[in-house]
Motif scaffolding. Structure first.
Motif, PDB file in Angstrom:
ATOM      1  N   ALA A   1       0.796  -1.224   0.021  1.00  0.00           N
ATOM      2  CA  ALA A   1       0.254  -0.050  -0.101  1.00  0.00           C
ATOM      3  C   ALA A   1       0.896   1.244   0.134  1.00  0.00           C
ATOM      4  N   VAL A   2       0.233   2.310  -0.191  1.00  0.00           N
ATOM      5  CA  VAL A   2       1.052   3.652  -0.015  1.00  0.00           C
ATOM      6  C   VAL A   2       0.156   4.578   0.717  1.00  0.00           C
ATOM      7  N   VAL A   3       0.973   5.337   1.734  1.00  0.00           N
ATOM      8  CA  VAL A   3       0.288   6.355   2.360  1.00  0.00           C
ATOM      9  C   VAL A   3       1.007   7.784   2.066  1.00  0.00           C
ATOM     10  N   GLU A   4       0.290   8.569   2.029  1.00  0.00           N
ATOM     11  CA  GLU A   4       0.584  10.102   1.677  1.00  0.00           C
ATOM     12  C   GLU A   4       0.256  10.926   2.733  1.00  0.00           C
ATOM     13  N   SER A   5       1.343  11.876   3.148  1.00  0.00           N
ATOM     14  CA  SER A   5       0.970  12.779   4.135  1.00  0.00           C
ATOM     15  C   SER A   5       1.303  14.127   3.482  1.00  0.00           C
ATOM     16  N   VAL A   6       1.268  15.246   4.382  1.00  0.00           N
ATOM     17  CA  VAL A   6       1.796  16.218   4.073  1.00  0.00           C
ATOM     18  C   VAL A   6       3.158  16.693   3.810  1.00  0.00           C
ATOM     19  N   LYS A   7       3.696  15.757   4.619  1.00  0.00           N
ATOM     20  CA  LYS A   7       5.211  15.820   4.329  1.00  0.00           C
ATOM     21  C   LYS A   7       5.604  14.822   3.089  1.00  0.00           C
TER      22      LYS A   7
END
Length: 123
Positions: free
Chosen positions: A53-59
């Motif tokens: 999976a991939v998780v995207e944050s503001v960083k």
């Protein structure tokens, strides 16, 4: 239910022959505010250590790796509408996917909670 941890900050909770996978509180804290989660497809076969999976944050964007080998049986639909669940409840409601356990012996390579806490303390 036994819970295990990886050195890539995934957790895996085992119940019978099904495993639930997510990222740890430490990982979500390092990522910051989660804005998007890309989940695997149900039915996909994934190998231990491969991208699941991939998780995207503001960083940043970060891969979530499969802690064991198996087949994806369910994804967490709540993350599509509310990816911030990963921040507010990373080790409960913010789980990513459930999968079969192809080889229970792979669990032996993972850390228990005490081992994971010691690992975090060493970082």
């Amino acid at each position: 239910m036994p819970r295990y941890y990886t050195d890539e900050h995934e957790w895996i909770e085992v119940e019978d022959d099904v495993a639930t996978v997510g990222i740890t509180d430490y990982a979500q804290g390092q990522l910051g505010d989660i804005v998007y989660v890309e989940l695997p497809e149900v039915g996909a076969l994934i190998e231990r250590g491969k991208d699941a999976a991939v998780v995207e944050s503001v960083k940043a964007a970060s891969d979530v790796y499969a802690p064991i080998t198996g087949e994806i049986t369910e994804i967490n639909p709540a993350l599509e509408d509310n990816p911030a669940l990963v921040n507010s409840s990373p080790e409960d409601e913010g789980w990513f996917f459930r999968m079969t356990i192809a080889d229970a012996g792979e669990l032996d390579a993972l850390m228990d909670e005490e081992g994971y806490k010691a690992f975090i303390d060493s970082l």
